[in-house]
Design a protein around this motif. Structure first.
Motif, mmCIF file in Angstrom:
data_model
loop_
_atom_site.group_PDB
_atom_site.id
_atom_site.type_symbol
_atom_site.label_atom_id
_atom_site.label_comp_id
_atom_site.label_asym_id
_atom_site.label_seq_id
_atom_site.Cartn_x
_atom_site.Cartn_y
_atom_site.Cartn_z
ATOM 1 N N VAL A 70 0.832 -1.203 0.000
ATOM 2 C CA VAL A 70 0.000 0.000 0.000
ATOM 3 C C VAL A 70 0.868 1.256 0.000
ATOM 4 O O VAL A 70 0.555 2.248 -0.667
ATOM 5 C CB VAL A 70 -0.960 -0.013 1.210
ATOM 6 N N PHE A 71 1.982 1.205 0.739
ATOM 7 C CA PHE A 71 2.890 2.352 0.815
ATOM 8 C C PHE A 71 3.470 2.658 -0.570
ATOM 9 O O PHE A 71 3.452 3.801 -1.048
ATOM 10 C CB PHE A 71 4.011 2.055 1.811
ATOM 11 N N HIS A 72 3.996 1.629 -1.237
ATOM 12 C CA HIS A 72 4.562 1.813 -2.566
ATOM 13 C C HIS A 72 3.493 2.300 -3.551
ATOM 14 O O HIS A 72 3.761 3.179 -4.387
ATOM 15 C CB HIS A 72 5.171 0.507 -3.068
ATOM 16 N N ALA A 73 2.302 1.703 -3.463
ATOM 17 C CA ALA A 73 1.230 2.094 -4.373
ATOM 18 C C ALA A 73 0.827 3.551 -4.156
ATOM 19 O O ALA A 73 0.533 4.273 -5.118
ATOM 20 C CB ALA A 73 0.026 1.176 -4.190
ATOM 21 N N PHE A 84 -3.296 1.728 -6.051
ATOM 22 C CA PHE A 84 -3.431 0.388 -5.481
ATOM 23 C C PHE A 84 -4.420 -0.446 -6.290
ATOM 24 O O PHE A 84 -4.199 -1.643 -6.510
ATOM 25 C CB PHE A 84 -3.890 0.484 -4.017
ATOM 26 N N ALA A 85 -5.500 0.171 -6.748
ATOM 27 C CA ALA A 85 -6.498 -0.564 -7.536
ATOM 28 C C ALA A 85 -5.888 -1.134 -8.805
ATOM 29 O O ALA A 85 -6.266 -2.228 -9.255
ATOM 30 C CB ALA A 85 -7.673 0.355 -7.882
ATOM 31 N N ASP A 86 -4.923 -0.424 -9.382
ATOM 32 C CA ASP A 86 -4.252 -0.921 -10.585
ATOM 33 C C ASP A 86 -3.384 -2.138 -10.271
ATOM 34 O O ASP A 86 -3.259 -3.050 -11.092
ATOM 35 C CB ASP A 86 -3.384 0.181 -11.190
ATOM 36 N N VAL A 87 -2.783 -2.137 -9.080
ATOM 37 C CA VAL A 87 -1.981 -3.292 -8.642
ATOM 38 C C VAL A 87 -2.882 -4.519 -8.518
ATOM 39 O O VAL A 87 -2.543 -5.613 -8.991
ATOM 40 C CB VAL A 87 -1.285 -2.991 -7.305
ATOM 41 N N ILE A 91 -2.870 -8.136 -10.884
ATOM 42 C CA ILE A 91 -2.716 -9.519 -10.432
ATOM 43 C C ILE A 91 -3.953 -10.346 -10.753
ATOM 44 O O ILE A 91 -3.852 -11.537 -11.050
ATOM 45 C CB ILE A 91 -2.354 -9.586 -8.922
ATOM 46 N N CYS A 92 -5.133 -9.716 -10.735
ATOM 47 C CA CYS A 92 -6.354 -10.434 -11.127
ATOM 48 C C CYS A 92 -6.259 -10.869 -12.587
ATOM 49 O O CYS A 92 -6.549 -12.030 -12.927
ATOM 50 C CB CYS A 92 -7.586 -9.554 -10.912
ATOM 51 N N ASP A 93 -5.853 -9.941 -13.457
ATOM 52 C CA ASP A 93 -5.707 -10.262 -14.874
ATOM 53 C C ASP A 93 -4.683 -11.375 -15.080
ATOM 54 O O ASP A 93 -4.893 -12.294 -15.874
ATOM 55 C CB ASP A 93 -5.264 -9.020 -15.657
ATOM 56 N N LYS A 94 -3.571 -11.299 -14.331
ATOM 57 C CA LYS A 94 -2.514 -12.295 -14.488
ATOM 58 C C LYS A 94 -2.976 -13.681 -14.046
ATOM 59 O O LYS A 94 -2.715 -14.689 -14.722
ATOM 60 C CB LYS A 94 -1.282 -11.864 -13.681
ATOM 61 N N LEU A 95 -3.679 -13.748 -12.929
ATOM 62 C CA LEU A 95 -4.143 -15.046 -12.431
ATOM 63 C C LEU A 95 -5.136 -15.687 -13.398
ATOM 64 O O LEU A 95 -5.086 -16.902 -13.636
ATOM 65 C CB LEU A 95 -4.777 -14.876 -11.055
#
Length: 206
Positions: A70-73, A84-87, A91-95
């Motif tokens: 969250v800090f990095h995002a 953060f929503a893009d992060v 990962i959702c798209d990748k999975l």
């Protein structure tokens, strides 16, 4: 009124801590580089909790690791890069993309077939990147990994394309060969770089 979701609360807390007007001075002066050591430390603490099979500690360490994400995002969002929503979306798209046997029509017989397909998808992803880096079988192994961890991962990648020995006896032969080359470089007072390379070859086949 519905209570705020915990993840939304965490994002809001992080935004407040980084608020230029009334945020926390320490949090405000941090950058990706200054936070990086804490991120690595938290990842190792997660690993330690898993090794100890301490579920209470694992919960706490995972929360600390989540804070790092969250800090990095948040810093990335402030810089106009991503949020953060893009992060989460990434990962959702990748999975979904890497599990066509679950979310698509692909039929894979067993875990071994799934692993092969997974690597094929990852290779296609690497080929489609615009980073300018090599997208071969060894591409994508982080240079920032500890040296031995990175060496092990590179070895596993190489083994997938047959760069490995079928018999243990062949490994011992190679170890003896590389050990002899190491001794030769020391006896001949060779260039230190060559010695490093030979020691690396010995480590690789060990």
């Amino acid at each position: 009124m519905n209570p705020i979701h915990p993840i939304d609360q965490l994002i809001a807390i992080m935004a407040r801590l980084r608020d230029p007007e009334d945020g926390c001075p320490w949090d405000l002066e941090q950058t990706f580089r200054t936070i990086l050591p804490y991120t690595l430390e938290e990842a190792y603490e997660v690993a330690e909790a898993i090794e100890r099979e301490d579920m209470a500690a694992l919960r706490d360490e995972l929360s600390d690791l989540l804070l790092q994400v969250v800090f990095h995002a948040r810093m990335a969002e402030e810089g106009g890069h991503f949020a953060f929503a893009d992060v989460v979306a990434a990962i959702c798209d990748k999975l979904i993309r890497r599990h066509p046997h679950v979310f698509g029509a692909a039929e894979l017989a067993d875990a071994a077939a799934i692993r092969v397909r997974w690597e094929q998808i990852k290779a296609a992803e690497r080929a489609g990147t615009e980073s300018g880096e090599s997208n071969g079988i060894l591409a994508g192994v982080a240079r920032a990994l500890p040296a031995l961890v990175r060496a092990e991962k590179l070895q596993r990648r190489a083994a997938r394309v047959g760069f490995d020995w079928d018999e243990v006896s062949a490994v011992f032969d190679k170890v003896e060969e590389e050990l002899a080359e190491c001794r030769a470089t020391l006896a001949e007072h060779s260039d230190p770089t060559e010695r490093v390379h030979e020691i690396g070859d010995l480590l690789f086949c060990s």
